[in-house]
Design a protein around this motif. Structure first.
Motif, PDB file in Angstrom:
ATOM      1  N   GLU A 249      15.741   6.851  -7.861  1.00 31.73           N
ATOM      2  CA  GLU A 249      14.621   7.444  -8.587  1.00 31.73           C
ATOM      3  C   GLU A 249      13.606   6.379  -8.997  1.00 31.73           C
ATOM      4  O   GLU A 249      12.392   6.592  -8.874  1.00 31.73           O
ATOM      5  N   ILE A 250      14.095   5.246  -9.470  1.00 32.66           N
ATOM      6  CA  ILE A 250      13.193   4.153  -9.851  1.00 32.66           C
ATOM      7  C   ILE A 250      12.402   3.681  -8.644  1.00 32.66           C
ATOM      8  O   ILE A 250      11.184   3.478  -8.716  1.00 32.66           O
ATOM      9  N   GLU A 251      13.073   3.507  -7.516  1.00 36.47           N
ATOM     10  CA  GLU A 251      12.390   3.052  -6.301  1.00 36.47           C
ATOM     11  C   GLU A 251      11.341   4.066  -5.840  1.00 36.47           C
ATOM     12  O   GLU A 251      10.276   3.689  -5.362  1.00 36.47           O
ATOM     13  N   GLU A 252      11.639   5.372  -5.987  1.00 35.88           N
ATOM     14  CA  GLU A 252      10.673   6.408  -5.609  1.00 35.88           C
ATOM     15  C   GLU A 252       9.435   6.356  -6.502  1.00 35.88           C
ATOM     16  O   GLU A 252       8.310   6.500  -6.027  1.00 35.88           O
ATOM     17  N   VAL A 253       9.653   6.158  -7.797  1.00 32.45           N
ATOM     18  CA  VAL A 253       8.520   6.057  -8.725  1.00 32.45           C
ATOM     19  C   VAL A 253       7.689   4.824  -8.391  1.00 32.45           C
ATOM     20  O   VAL A 253       6.457   4.880  -8.351  1.00 32.45           O
ATOM     21  N   LEU A 254       8.342   3.710  -8.143  1.00 30.48           N
ATOM     22  CA  LEU A 254       7.628   2.475  -7.828  1.00 30.48           C
ATOM     23  C   LEU A 254       6.879   2.571  -6.504  1.00 30.48           C
ATOM     24  O   LEU A 254       5.806   1.979  -6.355  1.00 30.48           O
ATOM     25  N   ALA A 255       7.406   3.322  -5.559  1.00 27.96           N
ATOM     26  CA  ALA A 255       6.754   3.458  -4.255  1.00 27.96           C
ATOM     27  C   ALA A 255       5.427   4.200  -4.373  1.00 27.96           C
ATOM     28  O   ALA A 255       4.525   4.002  -3.549  1.00 27.96           O
ATOM     29  N   LYS A 256       5.282   5.042  -5.393  1.00 25.73           N
ATOM     30  CA  LYS A 256       4.049   5.809  -5.583  1.00 25.73           C
ATOM     31  C   LYS A 256       2.942   4.987  -6.252  1.00 25.73           C
ATOM     32  O   LYS A 256       1.788   5.383  -6.233  1.00 25.73           O
ATOM     33  N   ILE A 257       3.299   3.866  -6.843  1.00 26.67           N
ATOM     34  CA  ILE A 257       2.313   3.002  -7.497  1.00 26.67           C
ATOM     35  C   ILE A 257       1.667   2.122  -6.427  1.00 26.67           C
ATOM     36  O   ILE A 257       2.356   1.612  -5.543  1.00 26.67           O
ATOM     37  N   PRO A 258       0.342   1.944  -6.474  1.00 28.47           N
ATOM     38  CA  PRO A 258      -0.313   1.073  -5.486  1.00 28.47           C
ATOM     39  C   PRO A 258       0.309  -0.327  -5.475  1.00 28.47           C
ATOM     40  O   PRO A 258       0.696  -0.854  -6.521  1.00 28.47           O
ATOM     41  N   LYS A 259       0.390  -0.900  -4.290  1.00 29.17           N
ATOM     42  CA  LYS A 259       1.120  -2.150  -4.116  1.00 29.17           C
ATOM     43  C   LYS A 259       0.610  -3.283  -5.003  1.00 29.17           C
ATOM     44  O   LYS A 259       1.386  -4.076  -5.514  1.00 29.17           O
ATOM     45  N   ARG A 260      -0.693  -3.357  -5.195  1.00 37.02           N
ATOM     46  CA  ARG A 260      -1.250  -4.436  -6.019  1.00 37.02           C
ATOM     47  C   ARG A 260      -0.913  -4.277  -7.500  1.00 37.02           C
ATOM     48  O   ARG A 260      -0.915  -5.239  -8.244  1.00 37.02           O
TER      49      ARG A 260
END
Length: 98
Positions: free
Chosen positions: A63-74
């Motif tokens: 779940e944490i990885e999914e949330v982080l994947a939605k945030i722009p890379k920069r």
């Protein structure tokens, strides 16, 4: 094409001259570890970094990885920074309740 003789084995192998006393002196001299030893802090007021083992379920990490994947890379924080931020927010909410 010139043909040369094969070098003799006895001439090509030269054993180095070893002084046993110098070797023993080097071994007995010793030395220090390459890793720096952490300084012991007697002052309890300082905010020292402590290592803590955190156990999470795989589903929580996913779940944490999914949330982080939605945030722009920069703008994406590391997983560690994200968990620390969540802990700080939880502490602030609990402090406001008291």
């Amino acid at each position: 094409m010139a043909i040369a003789k094969k070098p003799s084995v006895a001439k090509s192998i030269v054993e180095p001259v070893v002084d046993e006393k110098k070797i023993e002196a080097l071994i007995n001299k010793g030395g220090s570890s390459t890793k720096a030893k952490p300084e012991v802090v007697d002052n309890l007021d300082e905010d020292a970094v402590k290592t803590v083992l955190l156990r999470l379920y795989q589903s929580q990490l996913t779940e944490i990885e999914e949330v982080l994947a939605k945030i722009p890379k920069r703008q994406r924080p590391s997983r560690h920074a994200y968990i620390i931020q969540a802990l700080e927010e939880k502490i602030q909410r609990d402090l406001k309740k008291k």
